[in-house]
Design an enzyme around this catalytic site. Structure first.
Site, short mmCIF file in Angstrom:
data_model
loop_
_atom_site.label_atom_id
_atom_site.label_comp_id
_atom_site.label_asym_id
_atom_site.label_seq_id
_atom_site.Cartn_x
_atom_site.Cartn_y
_atom_site.Cartn_z
N SER A 144 11.20 -17.65 -13.06
CA SER A 144 11.62 -16.51 -12.24
C SER A 144 13.03 -16.78 -11.74
O SER A 144 13.43 -17.96 -11.61
CB SER A 144 10.69 -16.39 -11.03
OG SER A 144 11.24 -15.53 -10.05
N TYR A 157 6.65 -20.90 -4.11
CA TYR A 157 6.75 -20.13 -5.37
C TYR A 157 8.07 -20.47 -6.06
O TYR A 157 8.08 -20.81 -7.25
CB TYR A 157 6.68 -18.62 -5.09
CG TYR A 157 6.83 -17.78 -6.33
CD1 TYR A 157 5.79 -17.65 -7.24
CD2 TYR A 157 8.03 -17.11 -6.61
CE1 TYR A 157 5.93 -16.89 -8.40
CE2 TYR A 157 8.18 -16.34 -7.75
CZ TYR A 157 7.13 -16.23 -8.64
OH TYR A 157 7.27 -15.47 -9.78
N1 LIG Z 1 6.69 -9.29 -11.33
C1 LIG Z 1 7.84 -9.89 -11.03
O1 LIG Z 1 8.70 -9.31 -10.35
C2 LIG Z 1 8.12 -11.29 -11.52
C3 LIG Z 1 9.39 -11.80 -11.26
C4 LIG Z 1 9.70 -13.08 -11.70
C5 LIG Z 1 8.74 -13.81 -12.37
N2 LIG Z 1 7.52 -13.30 -12.61
C6 LIG Z 1 6.56 -14.14 -13.33
O2 LIG Z 1 6.10 -13.43 -14.45
C7 LIG Z 1 4.78 -13.86 -14.76
C8 LIG Z 1 3.88 -12.63 -14.90
O3 LIG Z 1 3.84 -12.02 -13.64
P1 LIG Z 1 3.41 -10.50 -13.41
O4 LIG Z 1 4.34 -9.96 -12.42
O5 LIG Z 1 3.21 -9.81 -14.69
O6 LIG Z 1 2.06 -10.76 -12.62
P2 LIG Z 1 0.56 -10.30 -12.79
O7 LIG Z 1 0.48 -8.88 -13.23
O8 LIG Z 1 -0.11 -10.74 -11.55
O9 LIG Z 1 0.08 -11.18 -14.03
C9 LIG Z 1 -0.24 -12.53 -13.91
C10 LIG Z 1 -1.11 -12.91 -15.10
O10 LIG Z 1 -1.48 -14.27 -14.95
C11 LIG Z 1 -2.90 -14.38 -15.03
N3 LIG Z 1 -3.35 -15.51 -14.23
C12 LIG Z 1 -3.14 -15.74 -12.92
N4 LIG Z 1 -3.74 -16.86 -12.54
C13 LIG Z 1 -4.32 -17.37 -13.65
C14 LIG Z 1 -5.11 -18.52 -13.90
N5 LIG Z 1 -5.43 -19.38 -12.92
N6 LIG Z 1 -5.56 -18.74 -15.15
C15 LIG Z 1 -5.27 -17.88 -16.15
N7 LIG Z 1 -4.52 -16.77 -15.97
C16 LIG Z 1 -4.08 -16.53 -14.73
C17 LIG Z 1 -3.40 -13.04 -14.50
O11 LIG Z 1 -4.67 -12.70 -14.96
P3 LIG Z 1 -6.07 -12.98 -14.22
O12 LIG Z 1 -5.90 -12.57 -12.80
O13 LIG Z 1 -7.00 -12.12 -15.01
O14 LIG Z 1 -6.32 -14.43 -14.41
C18 LIG Z 1 -2.39 -12.10 -15.16
O15 LIG Z 1 -2.74 -11.85 -16.50
C19 LIG Z 1 4.35 -14.82 -13.65
O16 LIG Z 1 4.52 -16.15 -14.07
C20 LIG Z 1 5.32 -14.49 -12.53
O17 LIG Z 1 5.53 -15.58 -11.67
C21 LIG Z 1 7.18 -12.04 -12.20
#
Ligand SMILES: NC(=O)c1ccc[n+]([C@@H]2O[C@H](COP(=O)([O-])OP(=O)(O)OC[C@H]3O[C@@H](n4cnc5c(N)ncnc54)[C@H](OP(=O)(O)O)[C@@H]3O)[C@@H](O)[C@H]2O)c1
Length: 264
Positions: A144, A157
């Site tokens: 991120s 985080y």
């Molecule tokens: N959204 C943003 O603005 C943003 C910005 C920078 C970075 N990111 C990064 O991008 C990535 C995706 O984020 P997102 O925003 O798309 O979030 P999200 O919709 O919450 O997706 C997170 C994914 O990770 C899975 N997950 C979480 N804990 C897990 C575990 N213990 N074991 C296996 N799977 C797990 C969740 O599925 P389950 O709950 O079904 O396990 C879900 O599929 C993350 O690494 C996040 O830190 C996001």
């Protein structure tokens, strides 16, 4: 000269996305499936994965909790046995809890480290030897912009994501000896369940489709770092180059955090 072999043609590529039940991972699974890839999709939510897999071509659900080392190892065996190898592994899964020094919560802090760092290590343990044995393939770690430098609300985080930036840089150097590609994904704000709980304004926020498309475009260029949206990530990249006095002053001015007695 790109740092990675550009991936422009996804036909029959064997892709394993961990963290594909919602958010950016789900959108990426859809785009890669439409482009012809074969997919294993993982996360904890079996129902969501099965629903998504049923809607996509050549996609199978492989649920597990990435904090469980044995479950990840077992899933990796399934992937490698089924396909005889793997072309691209995207470690998308992550968790975010807003935290500042004033509301420090040890259990929540440790949980973020457990998922965002140790969970990734659980994936690397079976995947690295496989990719090294193959002498081909690509591993992508999703960090991120919060990992670029310390920001309010991002305590723990941001630190966990900074660890992934460092890890991906080291992996690129090591794995270039084995013809294995490495990428680092640094999204800005993306509309997903992870950011839905944020109450502060999220500048330049983009949709999951835009985020996934930016990743697909980066794969096609052979980028090491996939960062988007550029108009936001470039500002943060500039900020981290500043001397600390200027950096902290800019953070305080833009976030309004730091307090009236702040030295910056
Ligand atoms: N959204 C943003 O603005 C943003 C910005 C920078 C970075 N990111 C990064 O991008 C990535 C995706 O984020 P997102 O925003 O798309 O979030 P999200 O919709 O919450 O997706 C997170 C994914 O990770 C899975 N997950 C979480 N804990 C897990 C575990 N213990 N074991 C296996 N799977 C797990 C969740 O599925 P389950 O709950 O079904 O396990 C879900 O599929 C993350 O690494 C996040 O830190 C996001």
């Amino acid at each position: 000269m790109p740092l990675n072999t550009p991936i422009k043609d996804w036909s029959n590529k064997r892709v394993w996305i961990i963290g594909a039940s919602t958010g950016i991972g789900e959108a990426l699974a859809k785009q890669l499936s439409h482009a012809g890839a074969r997919l294993f999709i993982s996360a904890r939510s079996k129902d969501k994965l099965e629903l998504l897999a049923g809607a996509l071509n050549a996609t199978r659900a492989l649920p597990f909790d990435m904090t469980h080392e044995a479950a990840v190892a077992h899933a990796a065996e399934t992937v490698f046995a089924e396909w005889g190898g793997v072309d691209v592994v995207v470690v998308m899964a992550g968790t975010y809890v807003e935290m500042r020094a004033q509301n420090f919560d040890l259990a929540a802090a440790k949980h973020q480290v457990e998922v965002n760092i140790n969970g990734v290590l659980n994936v690397l343990a079976p995947v690295l030897p496989q990719l090294i044995k193959q002498g081909s393939g690509h591993i992508s770690l999703v960090s991120s912009v919060a990992g670029y430098s310390g920001l309010p609300n991002g305590m723990i985080y941001g630190a966990s994501k900074a660890a992934l930036i460092n890890m991906a840089e080291a992996l690129l150097v090591d794995l270039s000896e084995n013809n294995v590609d490495v990428s680092l994904v640094c999204p800005g704000f993306v509309e997903t369940p992870l950011t839905a709980k944020n109450e502060f304004p999220m500048p330049f926020i983009i949709t999951v489709e835009e985020a996934a498309k930016a990743m697909v475009d980066s794969f096609a260029r052979g980028d090491f770092e996939m960062h988007f949206p550029k108009k936001f990530t470039r500002i943060l990249k500039f900020l981290r180059l500043l001397p600390y006095t200027l950096y902290f002053a800019a953070v305080k001015k833009t976030t309004g955090m730091g307090g009236k007695n702040a030295r910056a």
